[in-house]
Design a protein around this motif. Structure first.
Motif, PDB file in Angstrom:
ATOM      1  N   UNK A  91       0.832  -1.202   0.000  1.00  0.00           N
ATOM      2  CA  UNK A  91       0.000   0.000   0.000  1.00  0.00           C
ATOM      3  C   UNK A  91       0.867   1.253   0.000  1.00  0.00           C
ATOM      4  N   UNK A  92       1.956   1.237   0.766  1.00  0.00           N
ATOM      5  CA  UNK A  92       2.850   2.389   0.790  1.00  0.00           C
ATOM      6  C   UNK A  92       3.450   2.656  -0.578  1.00  0.00           C
ATOM      7  N   UNK A  93       3.844   1.596  -1.265  1.00  0.00           N
ATOM      8  CA  UNK A  93       4.367   1.770  -2.622  1.00  0.00           C
ATOM      9  C   UNK A  93       3.282   2.276  -3.562  1.00  0.00           C
ATOM     10  N   UNK A  94       2.062   1.765  -3.406  1.00  0.00           N
ATOM     11  CA  UNK A  94       0.966   2.181  -4.279  1.00  0.00           C
ATOM     12  C   UNK A  94       0.691   3.675  -4.153  1.00  0.00           C
ATOM     13  N   UNK A 108      15.360   3.413 -14.180  1.00  0.00           N
ATOM     14  CA  UNK A 108      15.568   4.155 -12.933  1.00  0.00           C
ATOM     15  C   UNK A 108      16.990   4.707 -12.862  1.00  0.00           C
ATOM     16  N   UNK A 109      17.812   4.328 -13.819  1.00  0.00           N
ATOM     17  CA  UNK A 109      19.165   4.860 -13.904  1.00  0.00           C
ATOM     18  C   UNK A 109      20.086   4.328 -12.822  1.00  0.00           C
ATOM     19  N   UNK A 110      20.887   5.220 -12.252  1.00  0.00           N
ATOM     20  CA  UNK A 110      21.895   4.832 -11.268  1.00  0.00           C
ATOM     21  C   UNK A 110      21.276   4.167 -10.054  1.00  0.00           C
ATOM     22  N   UNK A 111      20.023   4.503  -9.765  1.00  0.00           N
ATOM     23  CA  UNK A 111      19.360   3.920  -8.604  1.00  0.00           C
ATOM     24  C   UNK A 111      19.204   2.412  -8.694  1.00  0.00           C
ATOM     25  N   UNK A 112      19.233   1.875  -9.927  1.00  0.00           N
ATOM     26  CA  UNK A 112      19.112   0.429 -10.108  1.00  0.00           C
ATOM     27  C   UNK A 112      20.403  -0.299  -9.764  1.00  0.00           C
ATOM     28  N   UNK A 113      21.494   0.438  -9.670  1.00  0.00           N
ATOM     29  CA  UNK A 113      22.808  -0.196  -9.496  1.00  0.00           C
ATOM     30  C   UNK A 113      23.454   0.093  -8.143  1.00  0.00           C
ATOM     31  N   UNK A 114      22.795   0.896  -7.307  1.00  0.00           N
ATOM     32  CA  UNK A 114      23.374   1.217  -6.001  1.00  0.00           C
ATOM     33  C   UNK A 114      23.433  -0.038  -5.124  1.00  0.00           C
ATOM     34  N   UNK A 115      24.571  -0.216  -4.472  1.00  0.00           N
ATOM     35  CA  UNK A 115      24.787  -1.383  -3.627  1.00  0.00           C
ATOM     36  C   UNK A 115      25.065  -0.998  -2.176  1.00  0.00           C
ATOM     37  N   UNK A 170      13.181  -4.580  -9.335  1.00  0.00           N
ATOM     38  CA  UNK A 170      13.914  -5.238 -10.400  1.00  0.00           C
ATOM     39  C   UNK A 170      13.464  -4.635 -11.725  1.00  0.00           C
ATOM     40  N   UNK A 171      14.051  -5.068 -12.843  1.00  0.00           N
ATOM     41  CA  UNK A 171      13.568  -4.582 -14.135  1.00  0.00           C
ATOM     42  C   UNK A 171      12.097  -4.888 -14.391  1.00  0.00           C
ATOM     43  N   UNK A 172      11.531  -5.839 -13.650  1.00  0.00           N
ATOM     44  CA  UNK A 172      10.112  -6.162 -13.809  1.00  0.00           C
ATOM     45  C   UNK A 172       9.220  -5.087 -13.206  1.00  0.00           C
ATOM     46  N   UNK A 173       9.683  -4.458 -12.135  1.00  0.00           N
ATOM     47  CA  UNK A 173       8.873  -3.451 -11.467  1.00  0.00           C
ATOM     48  C   UNK A 173       9.400  -3.137 -10.086  1.00  0.00           C
ATOM     49  N   UNK A 174       8.784  -2.168  -9.435  1.00  0.00           N
ATOM     50  CA  UNK A 174       9.199  -1.749  -8.095  1.00  0.00           C
ATOM     51  C   UNK A 174       8.974  -2.869  -7.094  1.00  0.00           C
ATOM     52  N   UNK A 175       9.722  -2.820  -6.001  1.00  0.00           N
ATOM     53  CA  UNK A 175       9.573  -3.845  -4.979  1.00  0.00           C
ATOM     54  C   UNK A 175      10.110  -3.375  -3.644  1.00  0.00           C
ATOM     55  N   UNK A 176       9.698  -4.071  -2.600  1.00  0.00           N
ATOM     56  CA  UNK A 176      10.147  -3.742  -1.249  1.00  0.00           C
ATOM     57  C   UNK A 176      10.459  -5.030  -0.512  1.00  0.00           C
ATOM     58  N   UNK A 177      11.449  -4.960   0.386  1.00  0.00           N
ATOM     59  CA  UNK A 177      11.739  -6.074   1.285  1.00  0.00           C
ATOM     60  C   UNK A 177      11.024  -5.797   2.603  1.00  0.00           C
ATOM     61  N   UNK A 178      10.118  -6.700   2.978  1.00  0.00           N
ATOM     62  CA  UNK A 178       9.327  -6.501   4.190  1.00  0.00           C
ATOM     63  C   UNK A 178       9.953  -7.146   5.418  1.00  0.00           C
ATOM     64  N   UNK A 179      10.913  -8.058   5.214  1.00  0.00           N
ATOM     65  CA  UNK A 179      11.499  -8.754   6.353  1.00  0.00           C
ATOM     66  C   UNK A 179      10.430  -9.566   7.072  1.00  0.00           C
ATOM     67  N   UNK A 180      10.388  -9.425   8.390  1.00  0.00           N
ATOM     68  CA  UNK A 180       9.361 -10.116   9.175  1.00  0.00           C
ATOM     69  C   UNK A 180       8.069  -9.318   9.252  1.00  0.00           C
ATOM     70  N   UNK A 181       8.002  -8.259   8.477  1.00  0.00           N
ATOM     71  CA  UNK A 181       6.815  -7.400   8.470  1.00  0.00           C
ATOM     72  C   UNK A 181       7.034  -6.075   9.152  1.00  0.00           C
ATOM     73  N   UNK A 182       8.120  -5.953   9.877  1.00  0.00           N
ATOM     74  CA  UNK A 182       8.366  -4.721  10.635  1.00  0.00           C
ATOM     75  C   UNK A 182       9.222  -3.728   9.862  1.00  0.00           C
ATOM     76  N   UNK A 193      12.239   1.599   2.194  1.00  0.00           N
ATOM     77  CA  UNK A 193      13.267   2.639   2.214  1.00  0.00           C
ATOM     78  C   UNK A 193      12.887   3.739   1.237  1.00  0.00           C
ATOM     79  N   UNK A 194      13.560   4.873   1.343  1.00  0.00           N
ATOM     80  CA  UNK A 194      13.284   5.965   0.431  1.00  0.00           C
ATOM     81  C   UNK A 194      13.628   5.581  -0.999  1.00  0.00           C
ATOM     82  N   UNK A 195      14.666   4.774  -1.183  1.00  0.00           N
ATOM     83  CA  UNK A 195      15.025   4.331  -2.528  1.00  0.00           C
ATOM     84  C   UNK A 195      13.927   3.447  -3.117  1.00  0.00           C
ATOM     85  N   UNK A 196      13.372   2.556  -2.312  1.00  0.00           N
ATOM     86  CA  UNK A 196      12.289   1.691  -2.790  1.00  0.00           C
ATOM     87  C   UNK A 196      11.057   2.508  -3.153  1.00  0.00           C
ATOM     88  N   UNK A 197      10.742   3.504  -2.342  1.00  0.00           N
ATOM     89  CA  UNK A 197       9.593   4.351  -2.628  1.00  0.00           C
ATOM     90  C   UNK A 197       9.841   5.222  -3.861  1.00  0.00           C
TER      91      UNK A 197
END
Length: 259
Positions: free
Chosen positions: A73-76, A205-212, A219-231, A235-239
């Protein structure tokens, strides 16, 4: 094998039980009547119709999602900002129906929903000029709630009402190897059967796709977020990637309509 028998049927012989002057009945889904087609067949999702129906109003990109703990929802919501940033295009948020009971949701400690975001029905999808679908992963594929929603689109599929509409995906996974690409990849089959156009973001997304220097979903398929255990919160980069996808889709749809 002998001609006309065995595993290879004769080319001049009709299948068993079918008269020579009648073509065999095609196999299909029981209870569904095949859509009649002819040389003048058109489909509801054609850009010709989109162009004529949206000359005096904003193009509409539906952002349709399932979110349990708020990550998708946050990404949406951030994606809508990207869509709205393109002149003449409007992003509209929708959530799919929940399939779990309230008792189960409470036991899972699922937070309350944003009641300002309406629940969408399958029939409403035809109003969109493009659709961005967001969902969490379940073993490398979409959540059951989103799959149930796609399963409810049979009537639209029967008449190919969504054919020609651009669509994309954004996802949430628990871990880095949890399906950031696979979850979107396995969802493409839903678009294929509807005749929809899959629009990935590639590496736009340019350089943002390659930051480590930090953990980042997407991914190239679309935006994504790591939720971990839900908590873990996005991140600002993901958003920012989600916002970029909204902007990219809006620009792409606008270009297609104006072509």
């Amino acid at each position: 094998m002998g001609k006309g028998g065995g595993c290879v049927p004769s080319k001049s012989r009709a299948p068993l039980g079918v008269p020579n002057n009648e073509p065999p009945t095609p196999r299909g889904v029981s209870g569904l009547t095949p859509v009649e087609q002819n040389d003048n067949t058109t489909f509801s999702g054609s850009f010709e119709e989109v162009r004529s129906s949206t000359q005096n109003e904003d193009l509409k990109i539906f952002i349709v999602f399932h979110s349990m703990y708020g990550h998708v929802e946050g990404m949406a919501k951030r994606m809508k900002i990207g869509v709205d940033g393109i002149d003449g295009v409007e992003g509209i948020l929708h959530r799919v129906p929940e399939t779990l009971s309230q008792d189960v949701l409470e036991q899972m400690k699922v937070p309350l929903l944003d009641e300002e975001i309406p629940v969408i029905s399958a029939a409403e999808l035809v109003k969109a000029d493009a659709i961005l679908f967001g969902f969490p992963t379940r073993y490398g594929s979409m959540s059951a709630q989103m799959k149930a929603f796609f399963d409810s689109t049979g009537g639209l599929w029967k008449e190919q009402k969504l054919a020609g509409k651009p669509a994309g995906f954004f996802v949430s996974t628990g871990t880095q190897g949890g399906g950031q690409e696979t979850t979107a990849w396995t969802a493409i089959t839903q678009l294929v059967h509807h005749g929809m156009l899959f629009v990935p973001i590639g590496h736009t997304f340019g350089a943002g796709m390659f930051k480590m220097d930090s953990i980042r979903g997407g991914s190239p398929y679309g935006a994504g977020v790591f939720a971990g255990d839900g908590t873990r919160e996005p991140s600002e980069t993901e958003l920012a990637l989600a916002e970029h996808q909204g902007q990219y889709m809006a620009a792409m749809v606008k270009r297609l309509v104006q072509a």
